[in-house]
Design a protein around this motif. Sequence first.
Motif, PDB file in Angstrom:
ATOM      1  N   TRP A 166       0.829  -1.205   0.000  1.00 63.97           N
ATOM      2  CA  TRP A 166       0.000   0.000   0.000  1.00 63.97           C
ATOM      3  C   TRP A 166       0.867   1.260   0.000  1.00 63.97           C
ATOM      4  O   TRP A 166       0.565   2.218  -0.712  1.00 63.97           O
ATOM      5  CB  TRP A 166      -0.950  -0.019   1.184  1.00 63.97           C
ATOM      6  CG  TRP A 166      -1.858   1.167   1.169  1.00 63.97           C
ATOM      7  CD1 TRP A 166      -1.832   2.225   2.018  1.00 63.97           C
ATOM      8  CD2 TRP A 166      -2.916   1.428   0.240  1.00 63.97           C
ATOM      9  NE1 TRP A 166      -2.795   3.134   1.674  1.00 63.97           N
ATOM     10  CE2 TRP A 166      -3.472   2.677   0.587  1.00 63.97           C
ATOM     11  CE3 TRP A 166      -3.432   0.740  -0.868  1.00 63.97           C
ATOM     12  CZ2 TRP A 166      -4.528   3.234  -0.128  1.00 63.97           C
ATOM     13  CZ3 TRP A 166      -4.485   1.301  -1.576  1.00 63.97           C
ATOM     14  CH2 TRP A 166      -5.013   2.534  -1.199  1.00 63.97           C
ATOM     15  N   ASN A 167       1.953   1.252   0.770  1.00 59.94           N
ATOM     16  CA  ASN A 167       2.848   2.408   0.784  1.00 59.94           C
ATOM     17  C   ASN A 167       3.406   2.696  -0.606  1.00 59.94           C
ATOM     18  O   ASN A 167       3.483   3.845  -1.034  1.00 59.94           O
ATOM     19  CB  ASN A 167       4.024   2.148   1.731  1.00 59.94           C
ATOM     20  CG  ASN A 167       3.768   2.713   3.117  1.00 59.94           C
ATOM     21  OD1 ASN A 167       2.766   3.388   3.337  1.00 59.94           O
ATOM     22  ND2 ASN A 167       4.665   2.448   4.033  1.00 59.94           N
TER      23      ASN A 167
ATOM     24  N   THR B 270       0.536   4.069  -3.029  1.00 57.91           N
ATOM     25  CA  THR B 270       0.169   5.467  -2.792  1.00 57.91           C
ATOM     26  C   THR B 270       1.316   6.399  -3.175  1.00 57.91           C
ATOM     27  O   THR B 270       1.082   7.505  -3.640  1.00 57.91           O
ATOM     28  CB  THR B 270      -0.212   5.700  -1.317  1.00 57.91           C
ATOM     29  OG1 THR B 270       0.736   5.058  -0.487  1.00 57.91           O
ATOM     30  CG2 THR B 270      -1.587   5.171  -1.034  1.00 57.91           C
TER      31      THR B 270
ATOM     32  N   ALA C  28      -1.179   1.779   7.192  1.00 52.36           N
ATOM     33  CA  ALA C  28      -0.861   0.700   6.264  1.00 52.36           C
ATOM     34  C   ALA C  28      -0.371  -0.532   7.037  1.00 52.36           C
ATOM     35  O   ALA C  28      -0.808  -1.652   6.783  1.00 52.36           O
ATOM     36  CB  ALA C  28       0.188   1.154   5.256  1.00 52.36           C
TER      37      ALA C  28
ATOM     38  N   THR D 233      -7.049   3.115   3.051  1.00 49.56           N
ATOM     39  CA  THR D 233      -5.757   2.565   3.474  1.00 49.56           C
ATOM     40  C   THR D 233      -5.916   1.296   4.306  1.00 49.56           C
ATOM     41  O   THR D 233      -5.324   0.259   4.012  1.00 49.56           O
ATOM     42  CB  THR D 233      -4.966   3.607   4.287  1.00 49.56           C
ATOM     43  OG1 THR D 233      -4.631   4.692   3.438  1.00 49.56           O
ATOM     44  CG2 THR D 233      -3.684   3.013   4.839  1.00 49.56           C
TER      45      THR D 233
ATOM     46  N   ALA E 265      -7.565  -1.650   2.316  1.00 42.15           N
ATOM     47  CA  ALA E 265      -6.750  -2.087   1.172  1.00 42.15           C
ATOM     48  C   ALA E 265      -5.508  -2.838   1.646  1.00 42.15           C
ATOM     49  O   ALA E 265      -5.202  -3.933   1.162  1.00 42.15           O
ATOM     50  CB  ALA E 265      -6.350  -0.890   0.315  1.00 42.15           C
ATOM     51  N   ALA E 266      -4.785  -2.245   2.629  1.00 42.99           N
ATOM     52  CA  ALA E 266      -3.608  -2.936   3.160  1.00 42.99           C
ATOM     53  C   ALA E 266      -4.035  -4.246   3.810  1.00 42.99           C
ATOM     54  O   ALA E 266      -3.337  -5.267   3.731  1.00 42.99           O
ATOM     55  CB  ALA E 266      -2.872  -2.042   4.153  1.00 42.99           C
TER      56      ALA E 266
END
Lengths: 398, 102
Positions: free
Chosen positions: A102-103, A106, A118, A330, A333-334
């Motif tokens: 995720w990091n 984004t 995250a 976030t 999703a993570a």
Amino acid sequence: MILVLVVVVALAFDFTNGFHDTANAMATSIATGALTPKVAVALAGALNLVGAFLSVEVALTVTNAVVKIQDSDGAPKPDLLSGGGSDLLIIVLAGLIGGIAWNLLTWLLGLPSSSSHALFGGLIGATLAGLGTSGVNWNGDGSKVDGVIGKVILPALASPVIAGLVAAVGTWLIYRITAGVAQRFTETGFRWGQIGSASLVSLAHGTNDAQKTMGVITLALIASGHWTDTENIPFWVKACCALAIASGTYLGGWRIIRTLGKGLVEIASPQGMAAEGASGAVILISSHLGFALSTTHVATGSILGSGIGKPGATVRWRVAVRMVAAWVITLPAAGLVGALTWYVADLLGGGLLGAVVITALLTAAAVAMWRHSRKEPVHPGNVNDEWEAPAAHQTTAA
Amino acid sequence: MHTLSLVWEDLWKITVASLILGAGLPALFAVGIRSLAYGTGGDAEEHGAGIAPAPHPIGRALAGLCFAIVLLVVGLGIVLIVASGFGQELSFDSIYPTIQDK
């Protein structure tokens, strides 16, 4: 062996945490020209390094806020330790992978989003997949602020509002007080204030964020029987985490710096100082009261606030709405990535093979995203280009 | 809903303290800049053509005082954070701050 993977992946997470959050401290100073981009990231990196070493407070129970894989004193739950702790290690590894994925995504989109969200999202997802809903600490036992709702969701809702309010009041006061002073004179003066307040935010970031990874690595060491002390963190863990977050910060997440510094608000140095002053105060005060807020949410709220507080300034609300949308997704999703990778690892026997495969998947995804980023690079040379102007750069944020 | 009230208790403290330090210190810094402009005179202040304001030494002194207070408070803040990390705390018992065990 799985332990080695967990440590490496945790350090990789710390590294992404660093470059994802350079913008929080330095975006405004870079945008106003108070510091050149290179000097800004070097300063931020150095202060993160110092900050990480200053955070000696034991962060071992960091996962307790959201999942139940540790006891309250930091020791791993005994029923997860069969077979050299591989059950717990796989959950932690899958969670970290969710956080990193995720990091990186984004970052590719140039969106500031919370690295701690995250990480927590990934851990929650992996725990849901591995242990079911009872493994997640939704709301604590009600006697104190705890759990996903109390420690993650509510603070995330409140922190941008508080930081925005403080920054707006600060900006308004500054412009009222300095009315009648020549603009060139104020610009120069406030640049110094900006550098000082941005440094404070960098230091606070190092003390806050590096210790999360330290806690996770130490938990993995305890689970696999390589460390027994729940009061302390091994020195090499502290040193590695400090170096990982500092070098990540030094690399600089230019895409995110661009969005925060140029995308939200056209920022002048008095606003920059008000924004960083508000961020620094909110982060340090809240963490001193034992109430950890996300640096990203605070910094973004502050920058928005500095746009609201200046008479006649424009705020690009469309950019702000996209950021908020990223924050909202976030956690899920993570979590989804964390859960999926756990299932993959479990399908492959839940042991070393599974761990190697999910780490390889992460590496492949990371390389793909990095290659994609090369098509529209954002670097120290173009980070301050006009936001609206040439179409070529507009797409970097899309 | 108990969580909400617990969180609220923390949040309003954070808000008040942040307003005092996070908005107050930048405002004090702005007072410093303003005084410095008053002290410097000339083109530091907006003025009509041909009548440059005279410099006022008192403005410089006031500016120095403002900047000193800002630096002092920020410095104390950093000491407070670092000290609590090492299991110490900052005490104001003897008016000037001292560091002692928790």
